[in-house]
Structures are given as structure tokens and as C-alpha cells.
Scaffold this active site. Sequence first.
Site, PDB file in Angstrom:
ATOM      1  N   LYS A  11       0.899  -1.255   0.026  1.00 30.77           N
ATOM      2  CA  LYS A  11      -0.102   0.035   0.037  1.00 30.77           C
ATOM      3  C   LYS A  11       0.786   1.207  -0.119  1.00 30.77           C
ATOM      4  O   LYS A  11       2.153   1.038   0.174  1.00 30.77           O
ATOM      5  CB  LYS A  11      -0.905  -0.181   1.149  1.00 30.77           C
ATOM      6  CG  LYS A  11      -2.055  -1.105   1.080  1.00 30.77           C
ATOM      7  CD  LYS A  11      -2.994  -1.107   2.412  1.00 30.77           C
ATOM      8  CE  LYS A  11      -4.258  -2.198   2.269  1.00 30.77           C
ATOM      9  NZ  LYS A  11      -5.046  -2.072   3.164  1.00 30.77           N
ATOM     10  N   TYR A  51     -12.170  -2.535  -4.072  1.00 29.76           N
ATOM     11  CA  TYR A  51     -12.649  -2.755  -2.952  1.00 29.76           C
ATOM     12  C   TYR A  51     -14.095  -2.821  -2.655  1.00 29.76           C
ATOM     13  O   TYR A  51     -14.854  -2.220  -1.664  1.00 29.76           O
ATOM     14  CB  TYR A  51     -12.019  -1.577  -1.825  1.00 29.76           C
ATOM     15  CG  TYR A  51     -10.733  -1.931  -1.223  1.00 29.76           C
ATOM     16  CD1 TYR A  51     -10.703  -3.145  -0.537  1.00 29.76           C
ATOM     17  CD2 TYR A  51      -9.638  -1.082  -1.407  1.00 29.76           C
ATOM     18  CE1 TYR A  51      -9.110  -3.312   0.087  1.00 29.76           C
ATOM     19  CE2 TYR A  51      -8.587  -1.440  -1.140  1.00 29.76           C
ATOM     20  CZ  TYR A  51      -8.395  -2.339  -0.132  1.00 29.76           C
ATOM     21  OH  TYR A  51      -6.900  -2.767   0.319  1.00 29.76           O
ATOM     22  N   ASN A 114      -2.188   0.261   6.692  1.00 20.23           N
ATOM     23  CA  ASN A 114      -1.618  -0.802   7.226  1.00 20.23           C
ATOM     24  C   ASN A 114      -0.799  -1.757   6.291  1.00 20.23           C
ATOM     25  O   ASN A 114      -0.795  -2.988   6.340  1.00 20.23           O
ATOM     26  CB  ASN A 114      -2.816  -1.591   7.725  1.00 20.23           C
ATOM     27  CG  ASN A 114      -3.865  -2.159   6.826  1.00 20.23           C
ATOM     28  OD1 ASN A 114      -3.739  -1.841   5.476  1.00 20.23           O
ATOM     29  ND2 ASN A 114      -4.878  -2.806   7.280  1.00 20.23           N
ATOM     30  N   HIS A 117      -1.872  -5.286   1.403  1.00 15.85           N
ATOM     31  CA  HIS A 117      -3.496  -6.082   1.147  1.00 15.85           C
ATOM     32  C   HIS A 117      -3.055  -7.454   0.959  1.00 15.85           C
ATOM     33  O   HIS A 117      -2.153  -7.700   0.211  1.00 15.85           O
ATOM     34  CB  HIS A 117      -4.124  -5.571  -0.185  1.00 15.85           C
ATOM     35  CG  HIS A 117      -5.445  -6.578  -0.465  1.00 15.85           C
ATOM     36  ND1 HIS A 117      -6.605  -6.253   0.220  1.00 15.85           N
ATOM     37  CD2 HIS A 117      -5.479  -7.333  -1.413  1.00 15.85           C
ATOM     38  CE1 HIS A 117      -7.147  -7.322  -0.412  1.00 15.85           C
ATOM     39  NE2 HIS A 117      -6.594  -7.876  -1.381  1.00 15.85           N
ATOM     40  N   GLU A 128      -9.443 -10.909  -7.616  1.00 16.47           N
ATOM     41  CA  GLU A 128      -8.644  -9.752  -7.453  1.00 16.47           C
ATOM     42  C   GLU A 128      -7.338  -9.896  -8.541  1.00 16.47           C
ATOM     43  O   GLU A 128      -7.102  -8.625  -8.884  1.00 16.47           O
ATOM     44  CB  GLU A 128      -7.666  -9.915  -6.107  1.00 16.47           C
ATOM     45  CG  GLU A 128      -9.202  -9.502  -4.969  1.00 16.47           C
ATOM     46  CD  GLU A 128      -8.733  -9.634  -3.795  1.00 16.47           C
ATOM     47  OE1 GLU A 128      -9.616  -9.269  -2.731  1.00 16.47           O
ATOM     48  OE2 GLU A 128      -7.539  -9.637  -3.445  1.00 16.47           O
TER      49      GLU A 128
HETATM   50  P1  ADP Z   1      -7.749  -6.768   5.482  1.00 14.11           P
HETATM   51  O1  ADP Z   1      -7.011  -5.816   4.544  1.00 14.11           O
HETATM   52  O2  ADP Z   1      -7.220  -7.400   6.433  1.00 14.11           O
HETATM   53  O3  ADP Z   1      -8.537  -7.878   4.471  1.00 14.11           O
HETATM   54  P2  ADP Z   1     -10.598  -5.931   5.483  1.00 14.11           P
HETATM   55  O4  ADP Z   1     -10.725  -6.557   4.156  1.00 14.11           O
HETATM   56  O5  ADP Z   1     -11.571  -6.214   6.645  1.00 14.11           O
HETATM   57  O6  ADP Z   1      -9.211  -6.077   6.000  1.00 14.11           O
HETATM   58  O7  ADP Z   1     -10.479  -4.156   5.247  1.00 14.11           O
HETATM   59  C1  ADP Z   1      -9.962  -3.554   4.131  1.00 14.11           C
HETATM   60  C2  ADP Z   1      -9.049  -2.550   4.566  1.00 14.11           C
HETATM   61  O8  ADP Z   1      -9.990  -1.566   4.888  1.00 14.11           O
HETATM   62  C3  ADP Z   1      -8.448  -2.856   5.508  1.00 14.11           C
HETATM   63  O9  ADP Z   1      -6.900  -3.348   5.075  1.00 14.11           O
HETATM   64  C4  ADP Z   1      -7.952  -1.456   6.213  1.00 14.11           C
HETATM   65  O10 ADP Z   1      -7.138  -0.586   5.503  1.00 14.11           O
HETATM   66  C5  ADP Z   1      -9.368  -0.875   6.014  1.00 14.11           C
HETATM   67  N1  ADP Z   1     -10.178  -0.969   7.098  1.00 14.11           N
HETATM   68  C6  ADP Z   1     -10.672  -2.153   7.504  1.00 14.11           C
HETATM   69  N2  ADP Z   1     -11.305  -1.842   8.786  1.00 14.11           N
HETATM   70  C7  ADP Z   1     -11.231  -0.555   8.993  1.00 14.11           C
HETATM   71  C8  ADP Z   1     -11.857   0.255   9.962  1.00 14.11           C
HETATM   72  N3  ADP Z   1     -12.617   0.015  10.993  1.00 14.11           N
HETATM   73  N4  ADP Z   1     -11.243   1.665   9.876  1.00 14.11           N
HETATM   74  C9  ADP Z   1     -10.699   1.997   8.979  1.00 14.11           C
HETATM   75  N5  ADP Z   1     -10.365   1.189   8.160  1.00 14.11           N
HETATM   76  C10 ADP Z   1     -10.649  -0.032   7.826  1.00 14.11           C
HETATM   77 MG    MG Z   2      -9.751  -7.878   3.264  1.00 13.70          MG
END
Ligand code: ADP
Ligand code: MG
Length: 142
Positions: A11, A51, A114, A117, A128
Site C-alpha cells: 500500500k 474494494y 496498514n 493487502h 482480484e
Molecule cells: P484486510 O485488509 O485485513 O483484509 P478488510 O478486508 O476487513 O481487512 O478491510 C480492508 C481494508 O480497509 C483494511 O486493510 C483497512 O485498510 C481498511 N479498514 C478495515 N477496517 C477498518 C476500520 N474499522 N477503520 C478504518 N479502515 C478500515
Molecule cells: Mg480483506
Amino acid sequence: MAIQQTLSIIKPDAVAKNVIGDIIRRFEENGLSVVAARMMHLSAEQAGGFYAVHKERPFYKDLCAFMSSGPVLVMALEGKNAVALNRQLMGATNPKEAEEGTIRADHADSIDANAVHGSDSEENAAIEIAYFFNSLDVNSRS
Ligand code: ADP
Ligand code: MG
């Protein structure tokens, strides 16, 4: 265990920190191989399409803005149990909950920024990978 492919995105926050090499090293040292790679600066629309499953979530708009805030490195990774292995190496979505030694524990600053992905299932991995790559651009190593 079956050989799988999964989609990884380094990212904008991690690209800006110049830790692409460190992240790819972790993949390679743990048995994942890069089979496709593309550096891109996504538009908010392209990030939104990727997304789309999160469209109704309160964080969707911020997520699309963040993912289009700078260049990302999009990769397809291949290896044994690649989907779950990549998720394990990434660590939990919220870096505060990420296990020590994971990519997110070491490089993520917040749940928004974070670092990486990773696809969450083999079915979504195929969707994807196809979002970013033509089949001719994915070079299986197995
Ligand atoms: P992951 O990336 O671990 O698969 P998710 O698919 O649940 O997580 O969410 C996609 C992305 O959206 C996350 O990596 C994060 O950057 C963002 N995200 C998820 N939950 C939150 C939240 N509660 N607040 C802000 N950003 C979030
Ligand atoms: Mg995810």
C-alpha cells in the site's frame, strides 16, 4: 497442501517508507514467489472497484482515498497454501492486534495505513488477480 496464487498489494504507506524490498524478502523467505508485479498509482475509482465488497462500510471513502494517495505495488504471489500463508505473514488488519514479527506489526501505523493487502480466500484471489492482470502477465513458477 495445494499450490495457490494470491493477490498482494504493498500500500502507499509502505511504498513511501521504501520497504518494498523488506516485504518481498519476507514473502520469498517463506516460500512465496512473485509471479506478476505492477507498480500503479490507482485512481479513487480504480481503488473503489477493487474494494467494492466494502462499499457499504463507513471506512470505504477513506480507504479509496488512501489507496489512491500514492503509488502501490500490486503482485500475484504463488506458493503452497499461498492465500493463508500471505495472511499470516501480513498480520491482523489492525496493527495494534498484529502478531509480533508480521509485516503489519513492523510497518503499519494504523488500521487505515496498514502496509499491505492480501486476498482472503482462493475465490477472491482469482477475482482480484484478474482485476489487475491479464492471464499472460501471470507467470507461474511451479
Ligand atoms: P484486510 O485488509 O485485513 O483484509 P478488510 O478486508 O476487513 O481487512 O478491510 C480492508 C481494508 O480497509 C483494511 O486493510 C483497512 O485498510 C481498511 N479498514 C478495515 N477496517 C477498518 C476500520 N474499522 N477503520 C478504518 N479502515 C478500515
Ligand atoms: Mg480483506
